[in-house]
Write an enzyme that holds these catalytic residues in place. Structure first.
Site, PDB file in Angstrom:
ATOM      1  N   ALA A  65      -8.823  -1.917 -25.053  1.00 26.42           N
ATOM      2  CA  ALA A  65      -8.741  -2.714 -23.837  1.00 26.42           C
ATOM      3  C   ALA A  65     -10.031  -2.496 -23.048  1.00 26.42           C
ATOM      4  O   ALA A  65     -10.696  -1.468 -23.203  1.00 26.42           O
ATOM      5  CB  ALA A  65      -7.527  -2.289 -23.019  1.00 26.42           C
ATOM      6  N   GLY A 109      -6.350  -0.227 -27.728  1.00 29.79           N
ATOM      7  CA  GLY A 109      -5.712  -1.534 -27.878  1.00 29.79           C
ATOM      8  C   GLY A 109      -6.157  -2.270 -29.131  1.00 29.79           C
ATOM      9  O   GLY A 109      -5.429  -3.122 -29.643  1.00 29.79           O
ATOM     10  N   GLU A 112      -3.949  -0.992 -31.712  1.00 29.21           N
ATOM     11  CA  GLU A 112      -2.600  -1.533 -31.440  1.00 29.21           C
ATOM     12  C   GLU A 112      -2.506  -2.999 -31.827  1.00 29.21           C
ATOM     13  O   GLU A 112      -1.496  -3.443 -32.388  1.00 29.21           O
ATOM     14  CB  GLU A 112      -2.266  -1.336 -29.957  1.00 29.21           C
ATOM     15  N   GLU A 132      -6.985   6.954 -25.899  1.00 29.47           N
ATOM     16  CA  GLU A 132      -6.676   6.767 -24.475  1.00 29.47           C
ATOM     17  C   GLU A 132      -6.568   8.083 -23.721  1.00 29.47           C
ATOM     18  O   GLU A 132      -6.854   8.153 -22.524  1.00 29.47           O
ATOM     19  CB  GLU A 132      -5.364   5.991 -24.320  1.00 29.47           C
TER      20      GLU A 132
HETATM   21  C1  HXC Z   1     -15.266  -1.885 -22.197  1.00 34.03           C
HETATM   22  C2  HXC Z   1     -16.610  -1.162 -23.891  1.00 34.03           C
HETATM   23  C3  HXC Z   1     -15.500  -0.614 -24.575  1.00 34.03           C
HETATM   24  C4  HXC Z   1     -14.214  -0.762 -23.962  1.00 34.03           C
HETATM   25  C5  HXC Z   1     -17.265  -0.214 -25.744  1.00 34.03           C
HETATM   26  N1  HXC Z   1     -17.673  -0.893 -24.657  1.00 34.03           N
HETATM   27  N2  HXC Z   1     -15.939  -0.030 -25.710  1.00 34.03           N
HETATM   28  N3  HXC Z   1     -16.489  -1.792 -22.722  1.00 34.03           N
HETATM   29  N4  HXC Z   1     -14.162  -1.407 -22.785  1.00 34.03           N
HETATM   30  N5  HXC Z   1     -13.102  -0.322 -24.537  1.00 34.03           N
HETATM   31  C6  HXC Z   1     -19.043  -1.283 -24.310  1.00 34.03           C
HETATM   32  C7  HXC Z   1     -19.869  -0.092 -23.869  1.00 34.03           C
HETATM   33  O1  HXC Z   1     -19.659   0.177 -22.511  1.00 34.03           O
HETATM   34  C8  HXC Z   1     -21.277  -0.600 -24.119  1.00 34.03           C
HETATM   35  O2  HXC Z   1     -21.654  -1.483 -23.081  1.00 34.03           O
HETATM   36  C9  HXC Z   1     -21.109  -1.444 -25.380  1.00 34.03           C
HETATM   37  O3  HXC Z   1     -19.716  -1.770 -25.463  1.00 34.03           O
HETATM   38  C10 HXC Z   1     -21.487  -0.674 -26.638  1.00 34.03           C
HETATM   39  O4  HXC Z   1     -20.778   0.548 -26.649  1.00 34.03           O
HETATM   40  P1  HXC Z   1     -21.473   1.964 -26.877  1.00 34.03           P
HETATM   41  O5  HXC Z   1     -20.566   2.994 -26.350  1.00 34.03           O
HETATM   42  O6  HXC Z   1     -22.876   1.951 -26.344  1.00 34.03           O
HETATM   43  O7  HXC Z   1     -21.542   2.005 -28.468  1.00 34.03           O
HETATM   44  P2  HXC Z   1     -21.490   3.277 -29.430  1.00 34.03           P
HETATM   45  O8  HXC Z   1     -22.355   4.376 -28.877  1.00 34.03           O
HETATM   46  O9  HXC Z   1     -21.783   2.765 -30.784  1.00 34.03           O
HETATM   47  O10 HXC Z   1     -19.978   3.819 -29.355  1.00 34.03           O
HETATM   48  C11 HXC Z   1     -18.926   3.024 -29.839  1.00 34.03           C
HETATM   49  C12 HXC Z   1     -17.545   3.583 -29.349  1.00 34.03           C
HETATM   50  C13 HXC Z   1     -17.583   3.725 -27.835  1.00 34.03           C
HETATM   51  C14 HXC Z   1     -17.271   4.930 -30.014  1.00 34.03           C
HETATM   52  C15 HXC Z   1     -16.485   2.579 -29.828  1.00 34.03           C
HETATM   53  O11 HXC Z   1     -18.028   2.492 -27.242  1.00 34.03           O
HETATM   54  C16 HXC Z   1     -16.240   4.039 -27.233  1.00 34.03           C
HETATM   55  O12 HXC Z   1     -15.798   5.163 -27.281  1.00 34.03           O
HETATM   56  N6  HXC Z   1     -15.600   3.040 -26.607  1.00 34.03           N
HETATM   57  C17 HXC Z   1     -14.349   3.221 -25.903  1.00 34.03           C
HETATM   58  C18 HXC Z   1     -13.187   3.383 -26.865  1.00 34.03           C
HETATM   59  C19 HXC Z   1     -11.866   3.593 -26.124  1.00 34.03           C
HETATM   60  O13 HXC Z   1     -11.748   4.559 -25.356  1.00 34.03           O
HETATM   61  N7  HXC Z   1     -10.923   2.714 -26.322  1.00 34.03           N
HETATM   62  C20 HXC Z   1      -9.609   2.767 -25.673  1.00 34.03           C
HETATM   63  C21 HXC Z   1      -9.638   1.948 -24.415  1.00 34.03           C
HETATM   64  S1  HXC Z   1      -8.123   2.098 -23.513  1.00 34.03           S
HETATM   65  P3  HXC Z   1     -23.099  -1.352 -22.357  1.00 34.03           P
HETATM   66  O14 HXC Z   1     -23.042  -2.410 -21.294  1.00 34.03           O
HETATM   67  O15 HXC Z   1     -23.204   0.045 -21.865  1.00 34.03           O
HETATM   68  O16 HXC Z   1     -24.063  -1.667 -23.456  1.00 34.03           O
HETATM   69  C22 HXC Z   1      -7.059   1.068 -24.312  1.00 34.03           C
HETATM   70  C23 HXC Z   1      -5.696   0.991 -23.735  1.00 34.03           C
HETATM   71  C24 HXC Z   1      -4.876  -0.016 -24.469  1.00 34.03           C
HETATM   72  O17 HXC Z   1      -7.385   0.433 -25.263  1.00 34.03           O
HETATM   73  C25 HXC Z   1      -3.823  -0.601 -23.601  1.00 34.03           C
HETATM   74  C26 HXC Z   1      -3.312  -1.897 -24.174  1.00 34.03           C
HETATM   75  C27 HXC Z   1      -2.436  -2.650 -23.272  1.00 34.03           C
END
Ligand code: HXC
Length: 258
Positions: A65, A109, A112, A132
């Site tokens: 998400a 997400g 999911e 998360e």
């Molecule tokens: C918003 C995101 C994002 C996310 C990545 N980006 N994941 N933006 N929401 N979930 C953005 C980063 O901010 C960055 O933007 C660009 O995408 C590239 O990401 P990087 O981190 O620079 O890439 P990398 O170093 O290759 O790392 C990849 C990654 C990392 C390991 C996937 O991005 C990461 O950990 N992302 C978050 C994963 C996460 O926590 N997901 C769960 C979310 S909570 P900029 O502008 O800086 O270039 C969730 C709840 C679900 O999903 C609920 C459902 C209802």
């Protein structure tokens, strides 16, 4: 229909949806989930489509998400207004099969969403995770429920509590994905699988999807009872007559979806 966060096309009898927010690794914001729901419903109603594939990019199916979009939400925003999850259930209403073709990250997400699809074909670079907990929250679209059913309680606890990622090999061993293919063959493999399904009888495809999903919702004897009724109902279709006749005549069946 005009979409900004997804690409939508039809390949033979398959509806293909590509998640497309490359700068944010396909982070699933409200607009994307809304568009995805609309595209899924439209394919479900489209008689020319019999199976649906959802995919992302080589780097990310979806990294979860959209964290930036939800970071400042209050409890009332999430509960009363249902800002984050309001568009997430549409996929459950879809009656045609939906295959997730996953390359790269399928996190939070994203994992999911893949699990809400009917099965997952993974590229060899796929990485699944529910990170998360590192954000001070927990899976909100079924991760704590579907993961234990898919891969066991122990592995689900491990993934949700440590936030570690599971690679494609481990995901296949654990039963999360149905097959692994080299990343450059992912889409072809998913479309071939989807077209194989699409050549079958649509009412029977829908019965099988309904029946397998029933296994998650009920007891074994109720589920077997449900399956038996659908099996019997299939004898009311012209396609069952055609399928069995074609076998005996040693020719391919020509199903009419009747
Ligand atoms: C918003 C995101 C994002 C996310 C990545 N980006 N994941 N933006 N929401 N979930 C953005 C980063 O901010 C960055 O933007 C660009 O995408 C590239 O990401 P990087 O981190 O620079 O890439 P990398 O170093 O290759 O790392 C990849 C990654 C990392 C390991 C996937 O991005 C990461 O950990 N992302 C978050 C994963 C996460 O926590 N997901 C769960 C979310 S909570 P900029 O502008 O800086 O270039 C969730 C709840 C679900 O999903 C609920 C459902 C209802």
């Amino acid at each position: 229909m005009e979409f900004e966060c997804i690409l939508v096309e039809t390949k033979e009898k398959v509806g293909l949806i590509t998640l497309h927010r490359p700068k944010a690794l396909n982070a699933l914001n409200d607009q994307l989930m809304n568009e995805l729901g609309q595209a899924l419903k439209s394919f479900d109603q489209n008689e020319a489509v019999q199976c649906i594939v959802i995919t992302g990019s080589e780097k990310a199916f979806a990294a979860g998400a959209d964290i930036a979009a939800m970071a400042n939400y209050s409890f009332m925003d999430t509960y009363k207004e249902d800002y984050i999850t309001r568009n997430w259930e549409t996929i459950r209403q879809i009656r045609k099969p939906v295959i997730a073709a996953v390359a790269g990250y399928a996190l939070g997400g994203g994992c999911e969403l893949a699990m809400m699809c009917d099965f997952i074909i993974a590229a060899d670079n796929a990485k699944f995770g529910q990170p998360e907990i590192k954000l001070g929250t927990l899976p909100g679209a079924g991760g704590t429920q579907r993961l234990p059913r898919a891969i066991s309680k122990s592995k689900a606890m491990d993934m949700c509590l440590t936030a570690r990622m599971m690679d494609a090999e481990e995901a296949e061993r654990a039963g999360l994905v149905s097959r692994i293919v080299p990343v450059d063959q992912l889409l072809e493999e998913a479309l071939t699988a989807a077209n194989t399904i699409a050549a079958m009888s649509l009412p029977v495809i829908m019965m099988i999807k309904e029946s397998v999903n029933r296994a998650y919702e009920t007891t074994l004897s109720e589920g077997v009872h449900f399956e038996r009724r659908l099996f019997q109902a299939s004898f009311g279709t012209e396609d069952q007559k055609e399928g069995m006749k074609a076998f005996m005549e040693k020719r391919p069946a020509a199903f009419k979806n009747k």
